[in-house]
Design a protein around this motif. Structure first.
Motif, PDB file in Angstrom:
ATOM      1  N   GLY A  98       0.973  -1.031   0.074  1.00  7.13           N
ATOM      2  CA  GLY A  98      -0.013  -0.368   0.090  1.00  7.13           C
ATOM      3  C   GLY A  98       0.722   1.168  -0.208  1.00  7.13           C
ATOM      4  O   GLY A  98       1.995   1.345  -0.291  1.00  7.13           O
ATOM      5  N   ALA A  99       0.320   2.245   0.646  1.00  4.64           N
ATOM      6  CA  ALA A  99       1.409   3.413   0.531  1.00  4.64           C
ATOM      7  C   ALA A  99       2.005   3.586   1.222  1.00  4.64           C
ATOM      8  O   ALA A  99       3.096   3.955   0.726  1.00  4.64           O
ATOM      9  CB  ALA A  99      -0.130   5.130   1.040  1.00  4.64           C
ATOM     10  N   VAL A 112       8.387   4.264   1.092  1.00  2.00           N
ATOM     11  CA  VAL A 112       9.598   3.832   1.596  1.00  2.00           C
ATOM     12  C   VAL A 112      10.026   3.534  -0.429  1.00  2.00           C
ATOM     13  O   VAL A 112      11.481   3.822   0.445  1.00  2.00           O
ATOM     14  CB  VAL A 112       9.479   2.054   1.512  1.00  2.00           C
ATOM     15  N   TYR A 113       9.745   3.103  -1.024  1.00  2.55           N
ATOM     16  CA  TYR A 113      10.554   3.143  -2.973  1.00  2.55           C
ATOM     17  C   TYR A 113      10.826   4.999  -3.237  1.00  2.55           C
ATOM     18  O   TYR A 113      11.083   4.074  -4.320  1.00  2.55           O
ATOM     19  CB  TYR A 113      10.053   2.342  -3.592  1.00  2.55           C
ATOM     20  N   LEU A 116      13.771  -4.319   4.575  1.00  2.00           N
ATOM     21  CA  LEU A 116      14.163  -2.767   3.900  1.00  2.00           C
ATOM     22  C   LEU A 116      13.853  -2.073   5.224  1.00  2.00           C
ATOM     23  O   LEU A 116      13.517  -2.412   6.273  1.00  2.00           O
ATOM     24  CB  LEU A 116      13.481  -2.275   2.849  1.00  2.00           C
ATOM     25  N   SER A 117      14.001  -0.906   4.967  1.00  4.56           N
ATOM     26  CA  SER A 117      13.960   0.326   6.959  1.00  4.56           C
ATOM     27  C   SER A 117      13.317   0.504   6.734  1.00  4.56           C
ATOM     28  O   SER A 117      12.939   1.492   5.697  1.00  4.56           O
ATOM     29  CB  SER A 117      15.748   0.439   7.017  1.00  4.56           C
ATOM     30  N   VAL A 118      12.245   0.659   7.171  1.00  4.05           N
ATOM     31  CA  VAL A 118      11.752   2.222   7.977  1.00  4.05           C
ATOM     32  C   VAL A 118      11.907   3.186   9.520  1.00  4.05           C
ATOM     33  O   VAL A 118      11.285   2.521  10.324  1.00  4.05           O
ATOM     34  CB  VAL A 118      10.123   1.407   7.910  1.00  4.05           C
ATOM     35  N   ASP A 119      12.511   3.940   8.586  1.00  3.64           N
ATOM     36  CA  ASP A 119      13.501   4.830   9.764  1.00  3.64           C
ATOM     37  C   ASP A 119      14.131   4.168  11.181  1.00  3.64           C
ATOM     38  O   ASP A 119      13.372   4.052  12.249  1.00  3.64           O
ATOM     39  CB  ASP A 119      12.229   5.540  10.531  1.00  3.64           C
ATOM     40  N   GLY A 120      14.837   3.007  10.794  1.00  5.74           N
ATOM     41  CA  GLY A 120      15.674   2.258  11.275  1.00  5.74           C
ATOM     42  C   GLY A 120      14.966   1.558  11.696  1.00  5.74           C
ATOM     43  O   GLY A 120      16.126   0.630  11.936  1.00  5.74           O
ATOM     44  N   PRO A 133      10.038  -6.615   6.065  1.00  6.23           N
ATOM     45  CA  PRO A 133       9.827  -7.125   5.287  1.00  6.23           C
ATOM     46  C   PRO A 133       8.560  -5.862   4.179  1.00  6.23           C
ATOM     47  O   PRO A 133       7.245  -5.926   4.566  1.00  6.23           O
ATOM     48  CB  PRO A 133       8.707  -8.543   4.986  1.00  6.23           C
ATOM     49  N   VAL A 134       8.739  -5.646   2.986  1.00 10.14           N
ATOM     50  CA  VAL A 134       8.139  -4.850   1.917  1.00 10.14           C
ATOM     51  C   VAL A 134       7.910  -5.124   0.706  1.00 10.14           C
ATOM     52  O   VAL A 134       8.928  -6.563   0.497  1.00 10.14           O
ATOM     53  CB  VAL A 134       9.141  -3.750   2.081  1.00 10.14           C
TER      54      VAL A 134
END
Length: 202
Positions: free
Chosen positions: A39-40, A45-46, A126-130, A134-135
């Protein structure tokens, strides 16, 4: 005093979405439940510029465990169901939750057999703010958004094709969309992808 202030300002600040994902990763990881962000938030992230707090996650619910059991485990990690009608989950395969500390909503979508299981296997960490989570793979995200076909989803596809052109597997996108066209009795998914691709790269 200045040293304390300097040390304080150097501390990393996580976003509310990252806090939610950290708790979700702990809750699902403790139960061995595979999942991925889509989703959004995955688009963000990308590299897509979006203003939204919506969090959408696909999970592979354990087949040998009652739903109430793993929902209780989510509650132990500070998630609460937004409504408790078991029929809603059975009909929609969506479990709407709210994360108590941030107040953010999160929808857990139960993965079905086939394509969603493939997306689970292809998800990238992948990292989201550290917070490493899984994305959904970017090519699979494009597929999902073309299929959803809402204006904001199609805008996301065009943006993804601009900022992640080197990562998107066009052949895979076309192949899966053609398979979905056949399964759904549609003929508009591949042409829509081609239109958006031409718009983004032209």
């Amino acid at each position: 005093m200045s040293m304390c202030a300097s040390a304080w300002t150097a501390l990393p600040v996580r976003s509310p979405v990252a806090d939610l994902l950290a708790d979700l990763a702990a809750a699902l990881g403790a139960q061995g439940i595979p999942w991925y962000l889509f989703g959004a938030q995955a688009a963000i992230v990308y590299g897509v510029a979006r203003l939204t707090a919506d969090v959408d996650v696909t999970v592979q619910a354990p087949a040998n465990r009652p739903v109430a059991e793993w929902i209780a485990a989510l509650e132990a990690h500070r998630f609460q169901p937004r409504f408790r009608d078991p029929a809603f989950l059975a009909q929609t395969r969506v479990l709407p939750l709210v994360h108590d500390p941030t107040g953010l909503p999160v929808d857990l979508v139960l993965a079905g057999p086939g394509l969603e299981e493939e997306f689970l296997a292809r998800a990238r960490r992948l990292s989201v703010d550290g917070v490493v989570v899984p994305v959904v793979d970017v090519s699979d995200l494009v597929i999902l958004k073309v299929l959803a076909a809402r204006p904001k989803d199609l805008d996301d596809v065009a943006a993804l094709l601009r900022v992640q052109a080197d990562l998107i597997d066009d052949a895979r996108v076309r192949q899966v969309l053609a398979m979905l066209e056949e399964a759904l009795g549609q003929s508009d998914l591949v042409p829509e992808f081609e239109r958006l691709r031409a718009q983004a790269l032209g």
